[in-house]
Design a protein around this motif. Structure first.
Motif, PDB file in Angstrom:
ATOM      1  N   LEU A 259       0.840  -1.192   0.000  1.00 51.14           N
ATOM      2  CA  LEU A 259       0.000   0.000   0.000  1.00 51.14           C
ATOM      3  C   LEU A 259       0.877   1.243   0.000  1.00 51.14           C
ATOM      4  CD1 LEU A 259      -2.704  -0.975   2.662  1.00 51.14           C
ATOM      5  CD2 LEU A 259      -2.716  -1.399   0.194  1.00 51.14           C
ATOM      6  N   ILE A 260       0.259   2.383  -0.261  1.00 52.56           N
ATOM      7  CA  ILE A 260       0.982   3.657  -0.280  1.00 52.56           C
ATOM      8  C   ILE A 260       0.169   4.703   0.464  1.00 52.56           C
ATOM      9  CG2 ILE A 260      -0.021   4.427  -2.474  1.00 52.56           C
ATOM     10  CD1 ILE A 260       2.725   5.688  -3.136  1.00 52.56           C
ATOM     11  N   ALA A 261       0.850   5.653   1.068  1.00 50.40           N
ATOM     12  CA  ALA A 261       0.192   6.783   1.735  1.00 50.40           C
ATOM     13  C   ALA A 261       0.799   8.074   1.194  1.00 50.40           C
ATOM     14  CB  ALA A 261       0.381   6.699   3.246  1.00 50.40           C
ATOM     15  N   LEU A 278      -4.346   4.594  -6.186  1.00 48.26           N
ATOM     16  CA  LEU A 278      -3.347   3.530  -6.183  1.00 48.26           C
ATOM     17  C   LEU A 278      -3.769   2.355  -5.307  1.00 48.26           C
ATOM     18  CD1 LEU A 278      -0.120   5.732  -5.983  1.00 48.26           C
ATOM     19  CD2 LEU A 278      -0.759   4.248  -7.888  1.00 48.26           C
ATOM     20  N   ASN A 279      -4.355   2.652  -4.146  1.00 49.16           N
ATOM     21  CA  ASN A 279      -4.716   1.578  -3.216  1.00 49.16           C
ATOM     22  C   ASN A 279      -6.026   0.890  -3.569  1.00 49.16           C
ATOM     23  OD1 ASN A 279      -2.425   1.908  -1.617  1.00 49.16           O
ATOM     24  ND2 ASN A 279      -3.411   3.417  -0.300  1.00 49.16           N
ATOM     25  N   THR A 286      -6.992   3.883   4.866  1.00 52.17           N
ATOM     26  CA  THR A 286      -5.659   3.297   4.704  1.00 52.17           C
ATOM     27  C   THR A 286      -5.171   2.631   5.984  1.00 52.17           C
ATOM     28  OG1 THR A 286      -5.082   4.903   2.983  1.00 52.17           O
ATOM     29  CG2 THR A 286      -3.265   3.776   4.082  1.00 52.17           C
ATOM     30  N   LYS A 287      -5.326   3.302   7.125  1.00 58.28           N
ATOM     31  CA  LYS A 287      -4.882   2.708   8.397  1.00 58.28           C
ATOM     32  C   LYS A 287      -5.621   1.402   8.674  1.00 58.28           C
ATOM     33  CE  LYS A 287      -3.585   7.024  10.705  1.00 58.28           C
ATOM     34  NZ  LYS A 287      -3.810   7.898  11.882  1.00 58.28           N
ATOM     35  N   GLU A 288      -6.919   1.422   8.442  1.00 61.51           N
ATOM     36  CA  GLU A 288      -7.738   0.227   8.685  1.00 61.51           C
ATOM     37  C   GLU A 288      -7.342  -0.910   7.749  1.00 61.51           C
ATOM     38  OE1 GLU A 288     -12.388  -1.034   7.853  1.00 61.51           O
ATOM     39  OE2 GLU A 288     -11.910   1.065   8.284  1.00 61.51           O
ATOM     40  N   PHE A 308       1.354   7.762  14.073  1.00 63.84           N
ATOM     41  CA  PHE A 308       0.788   6.552  13.473  1.00 63.84           C
ATOM     42  C   PHE A 308       1.118   5.362  14.363  1.00 63.84           C
ATOM     43  CE2 PHE A 308       1.368   3.041  10.186  1.00 63.84           C
ATOM     44  CZ  PHE A 308       0.005   2.747  10.131  1.00 63.84           C
ATOM     45  N   ASP A 309       0.117   4.761  14.952  1.00 61.25           N
ATOM     46  CA  ASP A 309       0.298   3.623  15.853  1.00 61.25           C
ATOM     47  C   ASP A 309      -0.095   2.331  15.140  1.00 61.25           C
ATOM     48  OD1 ASP A 309       1.163   5.106  18.070  1.00 61.25           O
ATOM     49  OD2 ASP A 309      -0.889   5.652  18.557  1.00 61.25           O
ATOM     50  N   GLN A 310       0.866   1.468  14.930  1.00 64.18           N
ATOM     51  CA  GLN A 310       0.610   0.158  14.345  1.00 64.18           C
ATOM     52  C   GLN A 310       1.581  -0.820  15.001  1.00 64.18           C
ATOM     53  OE1 GLN A 310      -0.425  -2.875  13.374  1.00 64.18           O
ATOM     54  NE2 GLN A 310      -1.643  -1.689  11.894  1.00 64.18           N
TER      55      GLN A 310
END
Length: 653
Positions: A259-261, A278-279, A286-288, A308-310
């Motif tokens: 994926l891209i942000a 793109l996604n 996107t985060k989900e 950004f918490d992942q």
């Protein structure tokens, strides 16, 4: 202690229309005026409510600020102070009275207590919220250090396994002529060209995807749920990396997605791209989507580097210059704990194509334990800046006064524009600037605005002339245009140069960067003016420019580029003709054994060639040169096409 039951308001960041944002601002205004005990909001809303809020000077506030390093300077912070210490009677005031009120609104409110949190305190953070010591230094009120947080298992050590690569490349001339350019600017443009070349990005992307697939995905790190982030220089590079990574993933039939942000839209090679396009889903998701098991790699430029918490992120591939606060914030995306996934420090891996181990140590050392500001900012630079800017002749003091008379009484843009346009016209047409003079003037304007906005809340004295110049420059700066490349024409440089040779060499492997536990003492903001310098339009022939460029980026081998290519091709042919190469290297499923045997074969070939090329053999005995040379031989063989001079290192890190 008994507490009165209170309602909590959380207005958050609006992701909808302006009307919804306006409603949130209205809710915030009512919550403050009604005395609600707990209000959760963002600082961006205060400029929209300060003009209409009631007199709140008799009410006491406790203001808790997260990420104070980035949020507490500028208009929004000033308006927050103004909102909680608001004097509602603003009618009938003349310009001097309005200026005085603006100065007062910048001050930290006497009826508020401020509690600011940050893991990366900057100078202005310590000066604004720290506790002043008897010696004039500033220390935090309380400290929970990065070192302590790591030791107690609250966060992970992101510097446990740090691997770095260095790029070697050569650029050749495409024209029979020998045009001249400004060398300093030409060098920067050539480096930028190399970094965006499809060959360059493909080489790095293949290292990334090969490492992730073998060492992260198939090793089932984090119980088979581990993810990676690719950090690139800008949106254009992010898009190119996205396409390269997806191409390799499809060729290898990998069972996960990339994926891209990115923010907004970006045109690359004539095609307009967006994150959603793109996604294949809205950028709000996107985060989900990245949290899902089928999506494993996220390519970013600036978006998602902070906040950004992942917890599943354990690997990062970096091709972007990082330093100071940005370096710490970026790598901290990896420090989240995940006990349910068995995440350990040993699972965290960083592969950096741009920065060195020492770069990261320098960045993190400042914030590892305690950070102290040696002394307050010296405001004398503002007096000197004000005199210097006036001396340029772009504007007059009378115009600054006229502008503020109109601006502070709510004049329309049509009334303000003539004053700003006169200054812009002098800047563009009337003043005979020295080399880089326009850039120098604009930089000094920005410096004045930046320093004044930082220290105005803390100054023990009032300076109406500084306040007036601040508002004038804030609106003038966007109208000041600086010529690209300092006005020096280098537009045809890229038409006259080509990337000819490119290879990667690993310079550090799984290194644990040890940080300094001593207290960091920050010097105050230097009381000196910035300077754009000179463009020095001395012209240098492209042959000399390319020679200097290649000496810098294809160093480590005392031979001409033509000699290098001929020797690499010759040694590669001798290696492939060795019977052991075909039987013990080609197709060997044990990659580690194949690598060791390949290096032994190269050693044997080099020993046999000793008498024919003693100078090369002497260089080869150096361990660093030997490593780079073996990489060149390997990539020349894997490339397969002897007519090609673009060499890639394709082994796993």
């Amino acid at each position: 202690m008994a507490w009165k039951k209170s309602q909590t308001y959380s207005s958050g960041r609006s992701t909808s229309r302006n009307s919804m944002f306006s409603n949130f601002c209205h809710v915030l205004k009512e919550a403050i005026e009604n005395g609600n005990r707990i209000i959760s909001t963002t600082i961006q809303k205060f400029p929209y409510i300060v003009g209409g809020i009631a007199d709140m000077r008799q009410t006491n506030f406790a203001i808790i600020i997260d990420e104070a390093h980035s949020s507490q300077s500028g208009i929004a912070a000033d308006k927050m102070n103004a909102a909680v210490g608001r004097d509602a009677d603003q009618d009938g005031a003349d310009t001097d009275q309005l200026i005085q009120r603006l100065i007062e609104e910048r001050k930290m409110s006497e009826n508020a207590s401020y509690f600011a949190f940050t893991a990366t305190p900057k100078r202005e953070t310590l000066e604004r919220f720290g506790i002043e010591q008897r010696d004039g230094s500033f220390k935090p009120f309380h400290l929970y250090s990065m070192k302590q947080a790591i030791e107690e298992g609250f966060i992970h050590d992101v510097l446990t396994n740090y691997t770095t690569y260095h790029s070697f490349y050569e650029v050749i001339k495409r024209t029979e002529e020998n045009p001249e350019y400004n060398e300093a600017r030409a060098q920067k443009i050539l480096k930028k060209m190399v970094e965006r070349e499809p060959h360059t990005i493909a080489a790095k992307a293949e290292v990334m995807i090969s490492h992730f697939d073998a060492k992260v995905f198939r090793s089932r790190k984090l119980k088979g749920k581990a993810k990676a982030m690719v950090v690139t220089k800008d949106i254009e590079c992010a898009i190119r990396y996205y396409h390269a990574l997806r191409r390799f993933a499809e060729e290898k039939h990998l069972p996960y997605n990339i994926l891209i942000a990115l923010s907004g839209t970006k045109v690359v090679d004539g095609v307009e791209y967006t994150e959603a396009g793109l996604n294949g889903f809205p950028d709000t998701k996107t985060k989900e989507e990245f949290d899902k098991d089928e999506n494993r790699i996220l390519v970013v430029a600036n978006k998602y580097l902070t906040g950004f918490d992942q917890e599943k992120l354990c690997t990062m591939y970096i091709d972007k210059p990082l330093g100071g606060v940005l370096a710490v914030q970026t790598l901290s995306r990896l420090n989240r704990t995940a006990p349910d996934l068995g995440k350990r420090d040993e699972d965290i891996f960083v592969l950096d194509f741009f920065n060195t181990v020492n770069d990261m140590k320098t960045a993190f050392d400042d914030f590892y334990t305690s950070t102290t500001l040696e002394q307050a900012t010296d405001p004398n630079v503002l007096s000197e800046l004000r005199r210097t800017l006036l001396h340029f002749g772009v504007y007059t003091e009378e115009e600054v006064e006229e502008f503020n008379d109109l601006y502070l009484h709510g004049a329309d843009q049509d009334q303000l524009a003539p004053i700003l346009d006169r200054a812009q016209h002098r800047y563009d047409e009337e003043i005979e600037w020295p080399e880089n003079g326009k850039a120098d003037f604009k930089m000094k304007c920005k410096q004045f605005v930046k320093i004044y906005s930082r220290i105005a809340a803390l100054m023990a004295f009032d300076a109406p002339s500084w306040e007036k110049l601040y508002w004038f420059l804030r609106l003038l700066i966007p109208q000041l245009k600086v010529p690209e490349n300092g006005g020096i024409d280098v537009s045809d440089l890229l038409d006259n140069a080509n990337l000819n040779t490119y290879c990667l060499s690993r310079t550090a492997l799984n290194q644990h960067i040890e940080l300094n536990a001593d207290e960091t003492i920050l010097d105050p903001l230097a009381p000196t003016m910035v300077n754009a310098g000179t463009t020095d339009d001395e012209r240098t022939e492209i042959d000399i420019i390319l020679q200097h460029f290649n000496e810098q980026h294809m160093n480590g081998w005392d031979a001409t580029p033509e000699e290098q290519r001929a020797k690499v091709v010759r040694i590669a042919e001798l290696v492939t003709q060795t019977p052991q190469f075909q039987s013990q290297v080609v197709g060997n499923p044990d990659t580690d054994a194949a690598t060791r045997r390949f290096e032994q074969i190269v050693d044997e070939v080099m020993a046999r060639q000793r008498s024919r090329d003693l100078s090369l053999y002497r260089e080869y005995r150096d361990s660093g040169f030997r490593r780079d040379f073996i990489n060149l031989i390997r990539t020349a063989i894997e490339n397969g096409d002897r007519s090609s001079n673009v060499l890639y290192r394709r082994s796993n890190p």
